[in-house]
Design a protein around this motif. Structure first.
Motif, PDB file in Angstrom:
ATOM      1  N   PRO A  70       6.279  13.187 -25.548  1.00  0.00           N
ATOM      2  CA  PRO A  70       7.193  11.709 -25.702  1.00  0.00           C
ATOM      3  C   PRO A  70       6.325  10.557 -25.987  1.00  0.00           C
ATOM      4  O   PRO A  70       5.202  10.456 -25.520  1.00  0.00           O
ATOM      5  CB  PRO A  70       7.987  11.625 -24.464  1.00  0.00           C
ATOM      6  CG  PRO A  70       8.113  13.020 -24.063  1.00  0.00           C
ATOM      7  CD  PRO A  70       6.885  13.522 -24.425  1.00  0.00           C
ATOM      8  N   LYS A  71       6.733   9.916 -26.960  1.00  0.00           N
ATOM      9  CA  LYS A  71       5.895   8.514 -27.314  1.00  0.00           C
ATOM     10  C   LYS A  71       6.778   7.869 -28.230  1.00  0.00           C
ATOM     11  O   LYS A  71       7.887   8.226 -28.639  1.00  0.00           O
ATOM     12  CB  LYS A  71       4.530   8.907 -28.245  1.00  0.00           C
ATOM     13  CG  LYS A  71       4.906   9.345 -29.469  1.00  0.00           C
ATOM     14  CD  LYS A  71       3.636   9.596 -30.265  1.00  0.00           C
ATOM     15  CE  LYS A  71       3.868  10.238 -31.667  1.00  0.00           C
ATOM     16  NZ  LYS A  71       2.586  10.626 -32.301  1.00  0.00           N
ATOM     17  N   TRP A 106      12.865   6.350 -17.247  1.00  0.00           N
ATOM     18  CA  TRP A 106      12.481   5.998 -18.451  1.00  0.00           C
ATOM     19  C   TRP A 106      13.273   4.889 -19.004  1.00  0.00           C
ATOM     20  O   TRP A 106      14.503   4.588 -18.779  1.00  0.00           O
ATOM     21  CB  TRP A 106      12.251   7.153 -19.330  1.00  0.00           C
ATOM     22  CG  TRP A 106      13.524   8.132 -19.429  1.00  0.00           C
ATOM     23  CD1 TRP A 106      14.990   7.940 -20.054  1.00  0.00           C
ATOM     24  CD2 TRP A 106      13.778   9.320 -19.060  1.00  0.00           C
ATOM     25  NE1 TRP A 106      15.667   8.981 -19.817  1.00  0.00           N
ATOM     26  CE2 TRP A 106      15.097   9.939 -19.253  1.00  0.00           C
ATOM     27  CE3 TRP A 106      12.673  10.299 -18.280  1.00  0.00           C
ATOM     28  CZ2 TRP A 106      15.301  11.187 -18.634  1.00  0.00           C
ATOM     29  CZ3 TRP A 106      13.062  11.429 -17.944  1.00  0.00           C
ATOM     30  CH2 TRP A 106      14.387  11.927 -18.231  1.00  0.00           C
ATOM     31  N   VAL A 107      12.861   4.299 -20.141  1.00  0.00           N
ATOM     32  CA  VAL A 107      13.524   3.145 -20.891  1.00  0.00           C
ATOM     33  C   VAL A 107      14.579   3.723 -21.634  1.00  0.00           C
ATOM     34  O   VAL A 107      14.605   4.915 -21.981  1.00  0.00           O
ATOM     35  CB  VAL A 107      12.519   2.672 -21.621  1.00  0.00           C
ATOM     36  CG1 VAL A 107      13.139   1.708 -22.820  1.00  0.00           C
ATOM     37  CG2 VAL A 107      11.330   1.673 -21.035  1.00  0.00           C
ATOM     38  N   PHE A 108      15.508   2.696 -21.824  1.00  0.00           N
ATOM     39  CA  PHE A 108      16.887   3.217 -22.388  1.00  0.00           C
ATOM     40  C   PHE A 108      16.999   2.050 -23.582  1.00  0.00           C
ATOM     41  O   PHE A 108      16.796   0.913 -23.211  1.00  0.00           O
ATOM     42  CB  PHE A 108      18.127   3.258 -21.556  1.00  0.00           C
ATOM     43  CG  PHE A 108      18.136   4.414 -20.953  1.00  0.00           C
ATOM     44  CD1 PHE A 108      18.477   5.713 -21.036  1.00  0.00           C
ATOM     45  CD2 PHE A 108      17.617   4.419 -19.635  1.00  0.00           C
ATOM     46  CE1 PHE A 108      18.749   6.823 -20.397  1.00  0.00           C
ATOM     47  CE2 PHE A 108      17.690   5.579 -18.732  1.00  0.00           C
ATOM     48  CZ  PHE A 108      18.234   6.937 -19.230  1.00  0.00           C
ATOM     49  N   LEU A 109      17.255   2.374 -24.689  1.00  0.00           N
ATOM     50  CA  LEU A 109      17.492   1.496 -25.997  1.00  0.00           C
ATOM     51  C   LEU A 109      18.998   1.200 -26.131  1.00  0.00           C
ATOM     52  O   LEU A 109      19.830   2.535 -26.322  1.00  0.00           O
ATOM     53  CB  LEU A 109      16.905   1.775 -27.067  1.00  0.00           C
ATOM     54  CG  LEU A 109      15.357   2.169 -27.240  1.00  0.00           C
ATOM     55  CD1 LEU A 109      14.998   2.489 -28.656  1.00  0.00           C
ATOM     56  CD2 LEU A 109      14.616   0.708 -26.752  1.00  0.00           C
ATOM     57  N   LEU A 117      19.949   5.146 -26.154  1.00  0.00           N
ATOM     58  CA  LEU A 117      18.979   6.107 -26.398  1.00  0.00           C
ATOM     59  C   LEU A 117      17.851   6.186 -25.493  1.00  0.00           C
ATOM     60  O   LEU A 117      17.283   5.128 -25.223  1.00  0.00           O
ATOM     61  CB  LEU A 117      18.406   5.978 -27.737  1.00  0.00           C
ATOM     62  CG  LEU A 117      17.274   6.935 -28.297  1.00  0.00           C
ATOM     63  CD1 LEU A 117      17.790   8.359 -28.487  1.00  0.00           C
ATOM     64  CD2 LEU A 117      16.567   6.451 -29.582  1.00  0.00           C
ATOM     65  N   PRO A 118      17.727   7.451 -24.588  1.00  0.00           N
ATOM     66  CA  PRO A 118      16.578   7.409 -23.735  1.00  0.00           C
ATOM     67  C   PRO A 118      15.318   7.418 -24.638  1.00  0.00           C
ATOM     68  O   PRO A 118      15.136   8.308 -25.672  1.00  0.00           O
ATOM     69  CB  PRO A 118      16.853   8.863 -23.061  1.00  0.00           C
ATOM     70  CG  PRO A 118      17.739   9.462 -24.046  1.00  0.00           C
ATOM     71  CD  PRO A 118      18.598   8.754 -24.750  1.00  0.00           C
ATOM     72  N   VAL A 119      14.091   6.965 -23.983  1.00  0.00           N
ATOM     73  CA  VAL A 119      13.085   6.575 -24.485  1.00  0.00           C
ATOM     74  C   VAL A 119      12.043   7.245 -23.364  1.00  0.00           C
ATOM     75  O   VAL A 119      11.492   6.535 -22.644  1.00  0.00           O
ATOM     76  CB  VAL A 119      12.569   5.351 -24.930  1.00  0.00           C
ATOM     77  CG1 VAL A 119      11.070   5.084 -25.538  1.00  0.00           C
ATOM     78  CG2 VAL A 119      13.508   4.654 -25.811  1.00  0.00           C
ATOM     79  N   LEU A 120      11.607   8.486 -23.538  1.00  0.00           N
ATOM     80  CA  LEU A 120      10.770   9.155 -22.568  1.00  0.00           C
ATOM     81  C   LEU A 120       9.449   8.651 -22.632  1.00  0.00           C
ATOM     82  O   LEU A 120       8.493   9.000 -21.917  1.00  0.00           O
ATOM     83  CB  LEU A 120      10.824  10.954 -22.724  1.00  0.00           C
ATOM     84  CG  LEU A 120      12.150  11.255 -22.142  1.00  0.00           C
ATOM     85  CD1 LEU A 120      13.386  10.865 -22.581  1.00  0.00           C
ATOM     86  CD2 LEU A 120      11.937  12.862 -22.264  1.00  0.00           C
ATOM     87  N   GLY A 121       9.068   8.114 -23.832  1.00  0.00           N
ATOM     88  CA  GLY A 121       7.526   7.643 -24.070  1.00  0.00           C
ATOM     89  C   GLY A 121       7.186   6.566 -23.273  1.00  0.00           C
ATOM     90  O   GLY A 121       6.090   6.205 -22.968  1.00  0.00           O
TER      91      GLY A 121
END
Length: 152
Positions: A70-71, A106-109, A117-121
């Motif tokens: 992830p990134k 993690w971050v969510f957009l 959208l989950p952002v695993l980065g």
């Protein structure tokens, strides 16, 4: 009690959980080396059994490499989110909000199509302060480059 205004990073910029990535890839490489060495040193194993040991070690290494993938890459056109098995490209206008709430893994957009959208980065697992800083930087980029819902 407001946080200081985040510095907007120069584009392109890549956000990734570096410490987590280092740990996962190191553990994967060490596991592969140890399992392979055991397979080669055990004299009573047949060629098929040795092959299955080495194949299992490769599977472990592959899974850990996948977990380290992830990134988030932000550039002039938008954001590319690379999660475990999927990559999604988003224009800046599609991103309404960048969220990292206490307890989130993690971050969510929040996106303009009504989805999240989950952002695993960007994940606060091992390096919480770094993840918070990255989330703030991505939020500042999204706010400075995106369009806001009340603008048409």
């Amino acid at each position: 009690m407001s946080a200081p205004a985040p510095q907007i990073p120069a584009l392109p910029v890549t956000f990734r959980p570096t410490r987590t990535r280092i740990v996962l890839l190191t553990v994967g490489a060490v596991m592969f080396a140890v399992i392979t060495a055991v397979a080669l040193l055990l004299e009573k194993l047949s060629a098929g059994e040795r092959s299955s040991f080495i194949f299992t070690a490769l599977v472990f290494l592959g899974v850990l490499a996948l977990l380290s993938r992830p990134k988030v890459v932000a550039d002039e056109q938008g954001v590319t989110v690379v999660n475990l098995t999927r990559t999604r490209q988003l224009a800046w206008a599609e991103i309404l909000r960048v969220n990292l709430r206490p307890g989130d893994p993690w971050v969510f957009l929040d996106l303009s199509d009504g989805t999240s959208l989950p952002v695993l980065g960007i994940q606060p697992g091992i390096a919480r302060a770094h993840a918070i800083s990255d989330a703030r930087a991505l939020r500042a980029l999204a706010e400075s480059r995106g369009t806001h819902p009340d603008e048409d």
